[in-house]
Structure formats: C-alpha cells, structure tokens
Design a protein around this motif. Structure first.
Motif, mmCIF file in Angstrom:
data_model
loop_
_atom_site.group_PDB
_atom_site.id
_atom_site.type_symbol
_atom_site.label_atom_id
_atom_site.label_comp_id
_atom_site.label_asym_id
_atom_site.label_seq_id
_atom_site.Cartn_x
_atom_site.Cartn_y
_atom_site.Cartn_z
ATOM 1 N N ALA A 1 -7.760 12.770 6.319
ATOM 2 C CA ALA A 1 -6.879 11.608 6.384
ATOM 3 C C ALA A 1 -5.580 11.946 7.097
ATOM 4 O O ALA A 1 -4.898 11.066 7.630
ATOM 5 N N LEU A 2 -5.219 13.233 7.096
ATOM 6 C CA LEU A 2 -3.982 13.702 7.725
ATOM 7 C C LEU A 2 -4.295 14.877 8.628
ATOM 8 O O LEU A 2 -4.930 15.846 8.205
ATOM 9 N N MET B 1 -6.401 8.150 11.219
ATOM 10 C CA MET B 1 -5.702 9.269 10.586
ATOM 11 C C MET B 1 -4.199 9.150 10.778
ATOM 12 O O MET B 1 -3.727 8.601 11.769
ATOM 13 N N THR C 1 0.838 -1.191 0.000
ATOM 14 C CA THR C 1 0.000 0.000 0.000
ATOM 15 C C THR C 1 0.876 1.245 0.000
ATOM 16 O O THR C 1 1.787 1.368 0.824
ATOM 17 N N LEU D 1 -0.345 13.394 -1.617
ATOM 18 C CA LEU D 1 -1.229 13.065 -0.500
ATOM 19 C C LEU D 1 -2.370 12.205 -1.018
ATOM 20 O O LEU D 1 -3.070 12.595 -1.966
ATOM 21 N N ALA D 2 -2.538 11.033 -0.415
ATOM 22 C CA ALA D 2 -3.609 10.110 -0.816
ATOM 23 C C ALA D 2 -3.570 9.824 -2.316
ATOM 24 O O ALA D 2 -4.601 9.727 -2.977
ATOM 25 N N GLY D 3 -2.351 9.723 -2.851
ATOM 26 C CA GLY D 3 -2.180 9.390 -4.254
ATOM 27 C C GLY D 3 -2.288 10.556 -5.211
ATOM 28 O O GLY D 3 -2.106 10.380 -6.421
ATOM 29 N N GLY E 1 -0.718 5.872 6.484
ATOM 30 C CA GLY E 1 -1.936 6.175 7.220
ATOM 31 C C GLY E 1 -1.929 5.510 8.588
ATOM 32 O O GLY E 1 -1.402 4.408 8.763
ATOM 33 N N HIS F 1 -9.003 16.778 2.795
ATOM 34 C CA HIS F 1 -8.194 15.639 3.225
ATOM 35 C C HIS F 1 -7.232 15.943 4.363
ATOM 36 O O HIS F 1 -6.604 15.016 4.879
ATOM 37 N N THR F 2 -7.051 17.198 4.734
ATOM 38 C CA THR F 2 -6.145 17.530 5.835
ATOM 39 C C THR F 2 -6.825 18.454 6.835
ATOM 40 O O THR F 2 -7.748 19.193 6.495
ATOM 41 N N LEU G 1 0.391 7.332 2.760
ATOM 42 C CA LEU G 1 -0.596 8.402 2.643
ATOM 43 C C LEU G 1 0.055 9.697 2.193
ATOM 44 O O LEU G 1 -0.443 10.393 1.306
ATOM 45 N N LEU G 2 1.198 10.028 2.795
ATOM 46 C CA LEU G 2 1.931 11.253 2.470
ATOM 47 C C LEU G 2 3.321 10.899 1.979
ATOM 48 O O LEU G 2 4.028 10.129 2.633
#
Length: 336
Positions: free
Chosen positions: A174-175, A206, A2, A71-73, A34, A91-92, A5-6
């Motif tokens: 997510a962050l 998170m 995976t 971030l997140a792809g 993540g 997302h942040t 995330l960042l």
C-alpha cells in the motif's frame, strides 16, 4: 472521512554515542493519504533516510525510537518486532539508492524477487517464479522469463534498479518508499525510473514517498513536499505552493541555489553559507539560525513550531509572510 494511510506523530530516532545523543529524527509528524505522492527533500545528513527507515522499523538496533507510526490503521510502534516485520513486509515496499548493495550478487534475480512472496504470501516455488516473471515484465525488463536466471552483474544500472522496484512491489504494498532511487543513474534512465514509479503508483493506487536532495525530481512528481533540516520537518505543503511561495528561509535558500536558465554566463552560483549542524550538539533554537541571513535573537530561544494550515512552516521570520510567535500551534495540535 477516510483515515490517512500513513500517520506519523512526534517520531524521534536518537542514537546514543560518545559525544552525546545524535538526534537524527527529532519530532516529525506527517500524514499521507493513499494514492498520494510525498516528496521528502533536504541536504545530505538532514535525516531523510533515517526517517523512512524508522517508519518501517529498519533502523540500527541501538536506535532509540519513540512516537507513533500508524499504517493502514495498525499502530506499528506498539507491535512486537516479529509482528511488525511481517506487517511491514506485506504492506510496504522500499527502493534503495544503490541497487548493487540492495541485491545479493550470488543469487539469481528471480529467486530474490520471489523470496518475499514465498515468505509473506506462502506461494510455492513455481508460483513465486511466475510472479517474479510477471513483475519483471511490469517494470520493463525485456525477456523476463530468461532473465530470471541471471545475476545482478549481468544487468545495467537502470535494469538493476528496475529489479529492485520489482522486489519492492512483489507483495502489492500500500506504501512504496523510494530512497534516493535515481541518484546513481544518468538523466535519461533517471526519468525512465521516475516515470515507472509514477505509473505503477497510479495503476496500483499506492501511496509513494520520494526521498531526494534533487528539487527538480520532487517538483514534477510529488503532490506535497516536506522539507527537512537537522532532523525536523521545517516546511510542509502542496508542492506547487512550497516551490512557488517558500516560507521557511531554508527552503528559500535551497530554491535559490538551483541554477537557472536566465542566469548570466559565468555568474557565481548562490550557495548556503556554513554547514548543517552537528546533530549531537544541535543548537537550542532554530537549527538553521546560524546560516540564516534573517535570523534574530528570538530564533535562538527555542525551536519554532510547525505552524500554518495547509502550508505549514517552522520559521519565526518566514519569507514573504507575517512573523509567527513561538507559542503558535497548528489548529488541532496539542500543546506539549
């Protein structure tokens, strides 16, 4: 595997000025999966706050930013400003050091919390109010329904910080980034806020970045720690490993300056001689060399690379380990 995330690669944030270019962030690379907690530590002026602001695109307009932030792809640095603001807003979340400056003193807190979800999620005024009350309850503000109508000055410092956390969580990020979020609070409230952040991060899955100059805060909260000096990450690894076996001489000096319970009464505290360098005229070699008791002429030849697997450090004469060569690179890292 995976993807993280960042993912940050060679991020630079420079500010042109009359005395030259201030290299506030100068080639930072890091990854954060993540659900993990990253501690970012260093003296005031080392670039911690500028780094996290550069991650979310919140630096001053005159800043010259280069490098990659994914971030997140999604590649943030390639996005147009409007698209980046929208993506980052969803997302942040960010918790700042001073809740009074982060909150509008003439707007009720309920409306301030609901503003983000109305903008990014398209909720109605009533739905946003319900969401604000739910968030205040989650962060431990008593009687949330009634207190939605109150203004920031009607809350204590600890409750104001809880409100800023509620704002940061409003869009289920997510962050989450906490930039010196407990500095202005007393020790009891500080622990409550840190416990709250840790609990919410675990419950929501998170990733969390804790920015602090307090090594005690980072030691008990972060899964991994990155030590910054003069705009660069000089050591990065699992928190227990970094604290138990520091490799960079700056990390060793920071840990040595912490007061200990077994120190003799009235003994002089250890300090780091000198002062951090002027980032508009940073030395060509290791920025810590002028303050380092182990420095040798080779340290002034050029900035050492961040080398090592798992526990990386940028020091030619690391504490408790073998010396590295100026040409060393971490496995998989591209040559310049």
């Amino acid at each position: 595997m995976t993807p993280p995330l960042l993912q940050v690669r060679d991020l630079r944030c420079h500010f042109p000025g009359e005395r030259g270019v201030v290299r506030a962030v100068d080639g930072v690379s890091l990854t954060l999966p993540g659900g993990r907690v990253l501690g970012l530590v260093g003296e005031s002026g080392c670039g911690k706050s500028t780094l996290v602001r550069a991650l979310v695109g919140a630096c001053a307009p005159e800043a010259e930013i280069s490098g990659s932030v994914a971030l997140a792809g999604a590649e943030l640095t390639a996005m147009p400003p409007e698209a980046r603001r929208a993506f980052v807003g969803r997302h942040t979340g960010m918790v700042f050091q001073d809740p009074m400056s982060a909150l509008n003193p003439v707007v009720p807190v309920g409306r301030q919390i609901g503003e983000a979800v109305r903008h990014h999620r398209g909720l109605s005024r009533t739905a946003a109010r319900d969401r604000a009350a739910e968030l205040l309850e989650q962060v431990g503000v008593p009687d949330p329904g009634r207190r939605l109508k109150h203004y920031p000055h009607q809350f204590s410092g600890g409750l104001r910080q809880r409100i800023t956390i509620a704002m940061a969580l409003s869009c289920d990020p997510a962050l989450l980034i906490a930039d010196e979020a407990t500095t202005a609070l007393d020790v009891t409230v500080q622990r409550q806020i840190l416990d709250l952040l840790a609990r919410l991060a675990a419950e929501r899955g998170m990733a969390l970045i804790l920015v602090s100059h307090d090594l005690g805060v980072i030691a008990g909260r972060a899964d991994e720690t990155a030590v910054m000096y003069a705009g660069r990450v000089v050591e990065h690894g699992p928190t227990r490993e970094v604290f138990a076996h520091p490799r960079h001489r700056y990390t060793e000096a920071l840990l040595g300056a912490i007061p200990r319970m077994d120190t003799l009464p009235h003994a002089r505290l250890r300090t780091i001689p000198g002062a951090p360098p002027d980032l508009a005229a940073a030395p060509a070699g290791c920025a810590f060399a002028p303050r380092c008791p182990a420095a040798v002429p080779a340290c002034e030849a050029g900035p050492p690379p961040l080398a090592g697997e798992g526990h990386a450090h940028a020091c030619l004469r690391p504490a408790g380990g073998a010396e590295i060569t100026a040409g060393a690179r971490r496995e998989g890292e591209e040559s310049p």
